[in-house]
Scaffold this motif. Structure first.
Motif, mmCIF file in Angstrom:
data_model
loop_
_atom_site.group_PDB
_atom_site.id
_atom_site.type_symbol
_atom_site.label_atom_id
_atom_site.label_comp_id
_atom_site.label_asym_id
_atom_site.label_seq_id
_atom_site.Cartn_x
_atom_site.Cartn_y
_atom_site.Cartn_z
ATOM 1 N N GLU A 506 0.832 -1.214 0.000
ATOM 2 C CA GLU A 506 0.000 0.000 0.000
ATOM 3 C C GLU A 506 0.859 1.254 0.000
ATOM 4 O OE1 GLU A 506 -4.098 0.542 1.629
ATOM 5 O OE2 GLU A 506 -3.323 -0.887 3.100
ATOM 6 N N ASP A 507 1.997 1.200 0.692
ATOM 7 C CA ASP A 507 2.883 2.368 0.754
ATOM 8 C C ASP A 507 3.798 2.482 -0.459
ATOM 9 O OD1 ASP A 507 1.889 3.202 3.193
ATOM 10 O OD2 ASP A 507 3.350 2.063 4.355
ATOM 11 N N TYR A 508 4.315 1.338 -0.930
ATOM 12 C CA TYR A 508 5.382 1.381 -1.932
ATOM 13 C C TYR A 508 4.992 0.797 -3.285
ATOM 14 C CZ TYR A 508 7.758 2.100 2.493
ATOM 15 O OH TYR A 508 8.111 2.567 3.725
ATOM 16 N N GLY A 509 3.845 0.137 -3.370
ATOM 17 C CA GLY A 509 3.341 -0.349 -4.639
ATOM 18 C C GLY A 509 4.280 -1.285 -5.368
ATOM 19 N N ASP A 510 4.338 -1.133 -6.683
ATOM 20 C CA ASP A 510 5.136 -2.029 -7.515
ATOM 21 C C ASP A 510 6.638 -1.871 -7.306
ATOM 22 O OD1 ASP A 510 2.866 -3.100 -8.645
ATOM 23 O OD2 ASP A 510 2.874 -1.751 -10.376
ATOM 24 N N GLU A 511 7.039 -0.878 -6.532
ATOM 25 C CA GLU A 511 8.468 -0.687 -6.253
ATOM 26 C C GLU A 511 8.944 -1.558 -5.092
ATOM 27 O OE1 GLU A 511 8.711 3.542 -5.593
ATOM 28 O OE2 GLU A 511 9.423 3.861 -7.634
ATOM 29 N N LEU A 512 8.017 -2.145 -4.336
ATOM 30 C CA LEU A 512 8.401 -2.875 -3.134
ATOM 31 C C LEU A 512 9.316 -4.060 -3.456
ATOM 32 C CD1 LEU A 512 8.178 -3.516 -0.100
ATOM 33 C CD2 LEU A 512 6.098 -4.830 -0.620
ATOM 34 N N ILE A 513 8.867 -4.970 -4.292
ATOM 35 C CA ILE A 513 9.648 -6.178 -4.564
ATOM 36 C C ILE A 513 10.962 -5.848 -5.265
ATOM 37 C CG2 ILE A 513 9.669 -8.328 -5.896
ATOM 38 C CD1 ILE A 513 6.769 -8.752 -5.041
ATOM 39 N N PRO A 514 10.974 -4.994 -6.307
ATOM 40 C CA PRO A 514 12.274 -4.635 -6.901
ATOM 41 C C PRO A 514 13.251 -4.027 -5.904
ATOM 42 C CG PRO A 514 10.490 -3.990 -8.359
ATOM 43 C CD PRO A 514 9.849 -4.432 -7.074
ATOM 44 N N ALA A 515 12.744 -3.228 -4.969
ATOM 45 C CA ALA A 515 13.631 -2.625 -3.965
ATOM 46 C C ALA A 515 14.265 -3.698 -3.091
ATOM 47 C CB ALA A 515 12.843 -1.636 -3.104
ATOM 48 N N LEU A 516 13.486 -4.717 -2.720
ATOM 49 C CA LEU A 516 14.021 -5.809 -1.909
ATOM 50 C C LEU A 516 14.999 -6.656 -2.709
ATOM 51 C CD1 LEU A 516 10.696 -6.833 -0.133
ATOM 52 C CD2 LEU A 516 12.663 -5.727 0.943
ATOM 53 N N VAL A 517 14.649 -6.960 -3.948
ATOM 54 C CA VAL A 517 15.540 -7.752 -4.806
ATOM 55 C C VAL A 517 16.884 -7.045 -4.974
ATOM 56 C CG1 VAL A 517 15.887 -8.636 -7.157
ATOM 57 C CG2 VAL A 517 13.665 -8.931 -6.032
ATOM 58 N N GLU A 518 16.842 -5.736 -5.051
ATOM 59 C CA GLU A 518 18.062 -4.957 -5.288
ATOM 60 C C GLU A 518 19.054 -5.066 -4.140
ATOM 61 O OE1 GLU A 518 19.382 -0.266 -5.893
ATOM 62 O OE2 GLU A 518 17.270 -0.847 -6.083
ATOM 63 N N VAL A 519 18.580 -5.137 -2.907
ATOM 64 C CA VAL A 519 19.507 -5.006 -1.778
ATOM 65 C C VAL A 519 19.761 -6.305 -1.006
ATOM 66 C CG1 VAL A 519 18.977 -2.570 -1.468
ATOM 67 C CG2 VAL A 519 17.678 -4.269 -0.174
ATOM 68 N N LEU A 520 18.890 -7.301 -1.131
ATOM 69 C CA LEU A 520 19.076 -8.512 -0.324
ATOM 70 C C LEU A 520 20.160 -9.402 -0.929
ATOM 71 C CD1 LEU A 520 15.428 -9.466 0.696
ATOM 72 C CD2 LEU A 520 17.069 -7.957 1.825
ATOM 73 N N LYS A 521 21.062 -9.845 -0.077
ATOM 74 C CA LYS A 521 22.183 -10.685 -0.510
ATOM 75 C C LYS A 521 22.159 -11.976 0.311
ATOM 76 C CE LYS A 521 24.986 -6.624 -1.655
ATOM 77 N NZ LYS A 521 24.682 -6.707 -3.079
ATOM 78 N N PRO A 522 21.681 -13.073 -0.281
ATOM 79 C CA PRO A 522 21.474 -14.302 0.502
ATOM 80 C C PRO A 522 22.738 -14.907 1.096
ATOM 81 C CG PRO A 522 21.129 -14.688 -1.847
ATOM 82 C CD PRO A 522 21.229 -13.215 -1.672
ATOM 83 N N LEU A 523 23.893 -14.729 0.439
ATOM 84 C CA LEU A 523 25.125 -15.326 0.965
ATOM 85 C C LEU A 523 25.835 -14.441 1.978
ATOM 86 C CD1 LEU A 523 26.607 -17.067 -2.212
ATOM 87 C CD2 LEU A 523 25.095 -17.991 -0.446
ATOM 88 N N GLN A 524 25.255 -13.274 2.246
ATOM 89 C CA GLN A 524 25.832 -12.394 3.260
ATOM 90 C C GLN A 524 25.605 -12.956 4.658
ATOM 91 O OE1 GLN A 524 24.170 -8.350 3.493
ATOM 92 N NE2 GLN A 524 26.258 -7.582 3.491
ATOM 93 N N LEU A 525 24.529 -13.727 4.807
ATOM 94 C CA LEU A 525 24.214 -14.407 6.077
ATOM 95 C C LEU A 525 24.117 -13.435 7.248
ATOM 96 C CD1 LEU A 525 26.401 -17.636 5.706
ATOM 97 C CD2 LEU A 525 23.986 -17.331 5.171
ATOM 98 N N GLU A 526 23.413 -12.332 7.020
ATOM 99 C CA GLU A 526 23.145 -11.362 8.084
ATOM 100 C C GLU A 526 21.718 -10.844 7.966
ATOM 101 O OE1 GLU A 526 26.184 -8.330 8.010
ATOM 102 O OE2 GLU A 526 27.548 -9.590 9.178
#
Length: 534
Positions: A506-526
């Motif tokens: 509701e707050d971020y719309g279609d930008e929500l998932i791309p924003a998360l995809v951009e910054v999450l790093k699964p092998l960072q383990l944090e």
């Protein structure tokens, strides 16, 4: 959308179990219960292991079944490419699984899938000669409807009241129009809210079963990233698992191996799941019940169904879809039918996977890499400003509410609410008295010890009373601190375990998932902390 990201070690959040913290630290006590570690070197080894064990015929069946399952979906070009790549011997999957929660359920549904998507991208960069496909495994055969029949929206539960029997994936969506009516009342009137309503409507009101609805919903959210969605409740896929079902029925290998592992694990860690003698269910319309061995026969719990050994094996060959793996057999099923390198899950999932390594070895199936999924705390712009104004650091916000309030009140108080110096003086004085008591009788020694305990208790009580008085003095600030933490940690739990993606969409719309995809790093383990700036 701009966002600021920082991280905190999972081990420092206070929300992850000892077994997970020891795993991330690669402690010796846990090394016997997992295979390769989730780093680039570990994946190099895993590729070699899986390459030598996965059969080409499995690829063919997998492709045909998933193609059939998704034929009514509007797939993106990338998803189609990934689907066809499943036939290529140089293609591997990275997989996450999740229940068919209503409207995705908790927020971490997104983080699981994004972890898989980003891991596949990262592996392609490091191993360009191979292909990597992110997979979402729908837990369609679960029968715990009570766990999935609701989602939380801004602290309120939106629930689907329905009497369901058998596998939840086969459940009719009839009656979800009433849930949609509730959503229309509660969701806002914004453009993003209207999109959410449309997404719910198309997912649940235009599909016949919960499996079909969830498949459509996940595809709509993630198709741009090439996500392949798989339903294990499939006769074709079950044919690949027939030898393992037969072994479970005849030899009970899972029970034997997991029981031994549990003895070893139990010395240091709580056991997540206890095995059954047979870790399979009998699956039929509105029926998913345990298969039992009684008096030399196989019985289906809570029914009149009874089979001889020969009858059950004959049924297995003709109708393998009637056999459903339980929580301990499902991982094996998944790894048999997929060219999989890694399973991505939460702490609880990782813990029960660690009960299975010796079982996998006994049936000659490579044990996958286990990756703790990304976890995220989303902080909006207003909340970020309030944290700064209250001088609360990102690590401090993870403290328990009592500890956080105590710490902040001590910092802002004009009085020193710390009697450590007085305790030290008391202890010094009583050490001298104890030295005297050693040269007298036992009654004097007892009196010294009793008096020391009384004095220290009294000092502790005075410190607590002073703290309570200062809390009252700064009650407005205390109220703002507790309110803010409750916004970020609903019910004193992680945000991702309580909130649904809808309130953030509701707050971020279609930008929500791309924003998360951009910054999450699964092998960072944090653990990720993301402050949305706009």
């Amino acid at each position: 959308m701009t966002q600021l990201k920082s991280t905190i070690k999972f081990q420092n959040t206070g929300y992850f179990s000892k077994i997970m913290c020891d795993y991330l630290d690669q402690e010796d006590s846990i090394k016997d219960f997992y295979g390769n570690f989730p780093d680039i070197e570990g994946f190099k080894k895993q590729i070699a292991q899986k390459s030598g064990s996965y059969k080409d015929k499995n690829r063919k069946v997998l492709f045909q079944c998933v193609q059939e399952q998704t034929k009514h979906l509007s797939l993106s070009k990338l998803t189609k490419e990934h689907l066809y790549l499943l036939k290529d011997p140089k293609t591997f999957t990275v997989t996450t699984g999740h229940q068919l929660n209503l409207f995705t359920g908790p927020l971490y549904f997104l983080y699981k899938i994004i972890s898989a998507i980003n891991l596949a991208t990262e592996l392609k960069k490091n191993f360009p000669a191979y292909h990597f496909v992110p997979v979402y495994w729908m837990a369609t055969e679960d029968h715990d409807f009570e766990e999935i029949q609701f989602f939380n929206y801004k602290g309120k539960k939106i629930q689907w009241n329905k009497d369901v029997k058998g596998a939840v994936g086969r459940t009719s969506t009839q009656g979800l129009n009433l849930v949609f009516d509730e959503i229309e009342k509660r969701f806002g009137k914004s453009k993003n809210a209207d999109k959410l309503k449309e997404l719910f409507s198309k997912s649940y009101l235009e599909h016949d079963t919960l499996t079909e609805a969830t498949r459509y919903l996940a595809n709509e959210l993630f198709t741009d990233y090439g996500l392949v969605i798989i339903d294990g409740d499939d006769p074709g896929l079950k044919t690949l698992f027939v030898p393992h079902i037969k072994e479970e029925l005849m030899d009970q290998t899972c029970f034997k191996e997991v029981s031994k592992t549990n003895v070893s694990l139990g010395d240091s860690y709580p056991i997540q799941v206890n095995p059954r003698e047979i870790n399979l269910f009998f699956l039929d319309n509105e029926l998913r019940e345990r298969i039992l061995i009684e008096e030399g026969c196989f019985k289906v719990n809570n029914t009149d169904l009874v089979f001889t050994k020969g009858q059950l094996l004959d049924l297995l060959l003709v109708s393998p879809e009637k056999f459903s793996p339980n929580v301990l057999m499902r991982p094996l099923y998944q790894e048999v039918i997929l060219p999989n390198l890694c399973y991505i899950g939460g702490g609880g999932e990782m813990a029960y996977w660690m009960q299975l390594k010796s079982f996998f070895k006994s049936v000659n199936v490579p044990f996958p890499i286990l990756l703790l999924r990304n976890s995220v705390l989303i902080i909006n712009k207003k909340q970020g400003k309030k944290l700064k104004k209250l001088h609360i650091s990102e690590e401090e916000i993870f403290l328990s509410q009592n500890d956080l309030v105590r710490k902040k009140v001590k910092e802002i108080s004009d009085l020193k609410i710390d009697f450590s110096e007085q305790r030290s003086e008391l202890e010094k004085m009583f050490r001298h008295l104890k030295s005297l008591s050693d040269r007298t009788d036992k009654s004097f020694s007892g009196a010294v010890l009793a008096q020391e305990k009384k004095q220290l208790n009294g000092l502790n009580k005075l410190e607590k009373r002073l703290l309570q008085a200062q809390k009252r003095k700064y009650k407005e600030i205390v109220s703002r601190i507790t309110w803010l933490q409750e916004q970020l940690f609903p019910k004193q739990s992680l945000q991702e375990r309580q909130a649904n993606f809808a309130e953030f969409y509701e707050d971020y719309g279609d930008e929500l998932i791309p924003a998360l995809v951009e910054v999450l790093k699964p092998l960072q383990l944090e653990f990720d902390i993301i402050t949305m700036e706009s």
